[in-house]
Write a protein that holds these residues in place. Structure first.
Motif, PDB file in Angstrom:
ATOM      1  N   ALA A   1       0.866  -1.187   0.000  1.00  0.00           N
ATOM      2  CA  ALA A   1       0.000   0.000   0.000  1.00  0.00           C
ATOM      3  C   ALA A   1       0.902   1.236   0.000  1.00  0.00           C
ATOM      4  O   ALA A   1       1.876   1.301   0.748  1.00  0.00           O
ATOM      5  CB  ALA A   1      -0.921  -0.006   1.211  1.00  0.00           C
ATOM      6  N   CYS A   2       0.580   2.226  -0.853  1.00  0.00           N
ATOM      7  CA  CYS A   2       1.564   3.274  -1.158  1.00  0.00           C
ATOM      8  C   CYS A   2       1.678   4.353  -0.084  1.00  0.00           C
ATOM      9  O   CYS A   2       2.714   4.996   0.043  1.00  0.00           O
ATOM     10  CB  CYS A   2       1.245   3.898  -2.510  1.00  0.00           C
ATOM     11  SG  CYS A   2      -0.214   4.964  -2.487  1.00  0.00           S
ATOM     12  N   GLY A   3       0.600   4.595   0.659  1.00  0.00           N
ATOM     13  CA  GLY A   3       0.648   5.650   1.668  1.00  0.00           C
ATOM     14  C   GLY A   3       0.509   7.053   1.084  1.00  0.00           C
ATOM     15  O   GLY A   3       0.474   8.031   1.824  1.00  0.00           O
ATOM     16  N   GLN A   4       0.439   7.159  -0.237  1.00  0.00           N
ATOM     17  CA  GLN A   4       0.448   8.465  -0.906  1.00  0.00           C
ATOM     18  C   GLN A   4      -0.862   8.784  -1.625  1.00  0.00           C
ATOM     19  O   GLN A   4      -1.198   9.947  -1.806  1.00  0.00           O
ATOM     20  CB  GLN A   4       1.548   8.499  -1.995  1.00  0.00           C
ATOM     21  CG  GLN A   4       2.899   7.991  -1.561  1.00  0.00           C
ATOM     22  CD  GLN A   4       3.616   8.980  -0.674  1.00  0.00           C
ATOM     23  OE1 GLN A   4       3.499  10.182  -0.874  1.00  0.00           O
ATOM     24  NE2 GLN A   4       4.330   8.479   0.312  1.00  0.00           N
ATOM     25  N   CYS A   5      -1.566   7.758  -2.075  1.00  0.00           N
ATOM     26  CA  CYS A   5      -2.731   7.993  -2.938  1.00  0.00           C
ATOM     27  C   CYS A   5      -3.908   8.539  -2.126  1.00  0.00           C
ATOM     28  O   CYS A   5      -3.878   8.568  -0.898  1.00  0.00           O
ATOM     29  CB  CYS A   5      -3.133   6.696  -3.655  1.00  0.00           C
ATOM     30  SG  CYS A   5      -3.876   5.460  -2.566  1.00  0.00           S
ATOM     31  N   PHE A   6      -4.937   8.950  -2.811  1.00  0.00           N
ATOM     32  CA  PHE A   6      -6.124   9.513  -2.166  1.00  0.00           C
ATOM     33  C   PHE A   6      -6.686   8.553  -1.118  1.00  0.00           C
ATOM     34  O   PHE A   6      -7.008   8.940   0.004  1.00  0.00           O
ATOM     35  CB  PHE A   6      -7.190   9.813  -3.233  1.00  0.00           C
ATOM     36  CG  PHE A   6      -8.432  10.461  -2.678  1.00  0.00           C
ATOM     37  CD1 PHE A   6      -8.566  11.846  -2.669  1.00  0.00           C
ATOM     38  CD2 PHE A   6      -9.461   9.688  -2.157  1.00  0.00           C
ATOM     39  CE1 PHE A   6      -9.706  12.445  -2.144  1.00  0.00           C
ATOM     40  CE2 PHE A   6     -10.602  10.277  -1.627  1.00  0.00           C
ATOM     41  CZ  PHE A   6     -10.723  11.661  -1.622  1.00  0.00           C
ATOM     42  N   VAL A   7      -6.775   7.269  -1.502  1.00  0.00           N
ATOM     43  CA  VAL A   7      -7.393   6.272  -0.614  1.00  0.00           C
ATOM     44  C   VAL A   7      -6.542   6.062   0.642  1.00  0.00           C
ATOM     45  O   VAL A   7      -7.061   6.014   1.754  1.00  0.00           O
ATOM     46  CB  VAL A   7      -7.616   4.952  -1.385  1.00  0.00           C
ATOM     47  CG1 VAL A   7      -8.157   3.868  -0.467  1.00  0.00           C
ATOM     48  CG2 VAL A   7      -8.597   5.179  -2.530  1.00  0.00           C
ATOM     49  N   CYS A   8      -5.220   5.970   0.468  1.00  0.00           N
ATOM     50  CA  CYS A   8      -4.325   5.839   1.625  1.00  0.00           C
ATOM     51  C   CYS A   8      -4.402   7.085   2.510  1.00  0.00           C
ATOM     52  O   CYS A   8      -4.526   6.993   3.730  1.00  0.00           O
ATOM     53  CB  CYS A   8      -2.884   5.636   1.169  1.00  0.00           C
ATOM     54  SG  CYS A   8      -2.517   3.971   0.595  1.00  0.00           S
ATOM     55  N   GLN A   9      -4.325   8.253   1.874  1.00  0.00           N
ATOM     56  CA  GLN A   9      -4.289   9.504   2.633  1.00  0.00           C
ATOM     57  C   GLN A   9      -5.582   9.758   3.395  1.00  0.00           C
ATOM     58  O   GLN A   9      -5.593  10.453   4.404  1.00  0.00           O
ATOM     59  CB  GLN A   9      -4.017  10.696   1.695  1.00  0.00           C
ATOM     60  CG  GLN A   9      -2.642  10.677   1.052  1.00  0.00           C
ATOM     61  CD  GLN A   9      -1.527  11.097   1.995  1.00  0.00           C
ATOM     62  OE1 GLN A   9      -1.628  10.937   3.204  1.00  0.00           O
ATOM     63  NE2 GLN A   9      -0.456  11.632   1.435  1.00  0.00           N
TER      64      GLN A   9
ATOM     65  N   VAL B   1      -7.254  -0.641   1.209  1.00  0.00           N
ATOM     66  CA  VAL B   1      -7.964  -0.714  -0.067  1.00  0.00           C
ATOM     67  C   VAL B   1      -7.133  -0.077  -1.195  1.00  0.00           C
ATOM     68  O   VAL B   1      -7.590   0.060  -2.319  1.00  0.00           O
ATOM     69  CB  VAL B   1      -9.357  -0.031   0.042  1.00  0.00           C
ATOM     70  CG1 VAL B   1     -10.259  -0.418  -1.123  1.00  0.00           C
ATOM     71  CG2 VAL B   1     -10.061  -0.412   1.342  1.00  0.00           C
ATOM     72  N   CYS B   2      -5.887   0.295  -0.896  1.00  0.00           N
ATOM     73  CA  CYS B   2      -5.002   0.926  -1.888  1.00  0.00           C
ATOM     74  C   CYS B   2      -4.834   0.015  -3.106  1.00  0.00           C
ATOM     75  O   CYS B   2      -4.645  -1.190  -2.969  1.00  0.00           O
ATOM     76  CB  CYS B   2      -3.634   1.194  -1.261  1.00  0.00           C
ATOM     77  SG  CYS B   2      -2.411   1.835  -2.428  1.00  0.00           S
ATOM     78  N   GLU B   3      -4.884   0.613  -4.294  1.00  0.00           N
ATOM     79  CA  GLU B   3      -4.770  -0.219  -5.500  1.00  0.00           C
ATOM     80  C   GLU B   3      -3.353  -0.767  -5.691  1.00  0.00           C
ATOM     81  O   GLU B   3      -3.135  -1.678  -6.488  1.00  0.00           O
ATOM     82  CB  GLU B   3      -5.212   0.562  -6.748  1.00  0.00           C
ATOM     83  CG  GLU B   3      -4.317   1.720  -7.115  1.00  0.00           C
ATOM     84  CD  GLU B   3      -4.712   2.352  -8.451  1.00  0.00           C
ATOM     85  OE1 GLU B   3      -4.803   1.624  -9.446  1.00  0.00           O
ATOM     86  OE2 GLU B   3      -4.927   3.575  -8.479  1.00  0.00           O
ATOM     87  N   HIS B   4      -2.383  -0.208  -4.973  1.00  0.00           N
ATOM     88  CA  HIS B   4      -1.006  -0.691  -5.110  1.00  0.00           C
ATOM     89  C   HIS B   4      -0.683  -1.811  -4.130  1.00  0.00           C
ATOM     90  O   HIS B   4       0.414  -2.351  -4.135  1.00  0.00           O
ATOM     91  CB  HIS B   4      -0.025   0.470  -4.909  1.00  0.00           C
ATOM     92  CG  HIS B   4      -0.278   1.613  -5.836  1.00  0.00           C
ATOM     93  ND1 HIS B   4      -0.046   1.527  -7.190  1.00  0.00           N
ATOM     94  CD2 HIS B   4      -0.805   2.849  -5.620  1.00  0.00           C
ATOM     95  CE1 HIS B   4      -0.394   2.674  -7.767  1.00  0.00           C
ATOM     96  NE2 HIS B   4      -0.864   3.487  -6.836  1.00  0.00           N
ATOM     97  N   LYS B   5      -1.628  -2.120  -3.257  1.00  0.00           N
ATOM     98  CA  LYS B   5      -1.414  -3.175  -2.261  1.00  0.00           C
ATOM     99  C   LYS B   5      -1.076  -4.503  -2.947  1.00  0.00           C
ATOM    100  O   LYS B   5      -1.710  -4.879  -3.930  1.00  0.00           O
ATOM    101  CB  LYS B   5      -2.696  -3.313  -1.431  1.00  0.00           C
ATOM    102  CG  LYS B   5      -2.672  -4.408  -0.386  1.00  0.00           C
ATOM    103  CD  LYS B   5      -3.935  -4.324   0.463  1.00  0.00           C
ATOM    104  CE  LYS B   5      -4.451  -5.700   0.831  1.00  0.00           C
ATOM    105  NZ  LYS B   5      -5.708  -5.632   1.586  1.00  0.00           N
TER     106      LYS B   5
END
Ligand SMILES: [Zn+2]
Ligand SMILES: [Zn+2]
Length: 344
Positions: free
Chosen positions: A90-98, A104-108
């Motif tokens: 999970a990126c920690g940067q995207c809208f969903v993470c922030q 639910v991050c798409e990079h997970k």
């Protein structure tokens, strides 16, 4: 070390292999795995019916002790008992993470799916995903904290179950049974499960052991009539759909009362599932799709289990050494087991 590796795309293509012990990178810890649970998604990966990135060591529901700290890890020590969330990548940067939903991050790329998991003696991963495992919780029980946290997130945080609610769980698999346990712990006034003939022996008995007020074999009786009778003709306040089966997904619209809620956790494995859409409109149902678990749900789940308020250990039917993984998979596929724990 020995590890259970899905080594290629396709059905099966999985074996116990000698792999190198992982080394913890910056911000990571090395965990000695004490217990790891076989999940339904592991079976789906085995049959090539779930996303995964081979070659990968499977296993995402695990507990253990910290064996080694990587560079830059503070607040943890070798020997600490831990469980871990699975949201690696999970990126920690995207809208969903922030906005607070990194699960639910798409990079997970979860443990045991996109990065090497815990069907092995050791697994390495980010320290920020760890939760402290209280002494009161044995490692085997802790290995079912991941699906437990999913149920806590779905039912308490998302569907908003309140004390005094009436609850129907459709599908008495591991997630359905854990959902029942969570509903009971949260003060449901009425809670039960629906299933089929194959569920009678093991799963319905387990549901009753977890405090179910009723079990309904839908092949023998009409669940809608039964639930209406149990709720004074009203219908359930909350339906938890844990089967992923198309008939149960549609039936939830009839089981829920007007202004009731449906909490969807079960994956259907289909492109589309027909639902009685207008019925949902006219009953003004609230429908929550649920996926994965929050940080808080892990903490809450651990506290409830440690305090003896959430007896999740009851769904564990078998504990086997890692070498007997095939037997564990077979027991699950033949519905003789509910949860199988492997000890590496
Ligand atoms: Zn799982
Ligand atoms: Zn993200």
């Amino acid at each position: 070390m020995q590890a259970l590796v899905k080594y290629g795309k396709g059905k099966r293509l999985m074996e116990l292999r000698e792999v190198e012990r992982p080394a913890p990178q910056e911000g990571e810890v090395l965990i000695e795995v004490k217990a790891v649970s076989i999940c339904g998604s592991d079976l789906h990966i085995f049959h090539d019916a779930h996303p995964y990135w081979p070659p990968v060591v499977l296993g995402h529901e695990f507990a253990g002790v910290i064996a080694e700290l990587g560079p830059g890890v503070a607040g943890w020590q070798a020997g600490d008992r831990v469980v871990s969330e699975t949201r690696t990548g999970a990126c920690g940067q995207c809208f969903v993470c922030q906005t607070g939903y990194p699960q639910v991050c798409e990079h997970k790329r979860a443990y045991g799916i996109g990065v090497n998991g815990a069907f092995a003696r050791y697994v390495a991963g980010p320290a920020r995903l760890l939760h402290r495992l209280p002494q009161a919780i044995p490692f085997e029980t802790a290995a079912v904290m991941e699906p437990t946290a999913i149920c806590v997130t779905s039912i308490l945080e998302r569907a908003g179950l309140q004390a005094g609610d009436s609850v129907v769980v459709t599908g008495p698999g591991p997630i359905g049974l854990l959902s029942l346990a969570v509903a009971r712990a949260a003060g449901a006034r009425l809670a039960g499960v629906t299933g089929t003939g194959g569920d009678e022996q093991v799963r319905f008995a387990m549901a009753r052991a977890l405090g179910a007020d009723f079990t309904i074999n839908v092949e023998q009786e009409d669940p809608v009539q039964k639930v209406l009778a149990l709720t004074g003709g009203l219908g359930a306040d909350l339906v938890i759909e844990a089967s992923g089966g198309a008939p149960a997904i549609a039936q939830a619209f009839a089981l829920a009362r007007r202004m009731g809620r449906v909490c969807a956790i079960g994956i259907s494995g289909r492109e589309q599932v027909p639902i009685p859409y207008d019925r949902g409109i006219f009953k003004a149902l609230r429908y929550d799709f649920c996926f994965s678990s929050s940080w808080l749900a892990w903490e809450r789940g651990l506290a409830l289990v440690a305090r003896g308020l959430l007896p999740v250990h009851k769904i564990i039917t078998h504990t086997l050494p890692l070498e007997k993984w095939q037997q564990g998979f077979e027991l699950l596929e033949q519905q003789q087991a509910v949860k199988v724990i492997l000890i590496p």
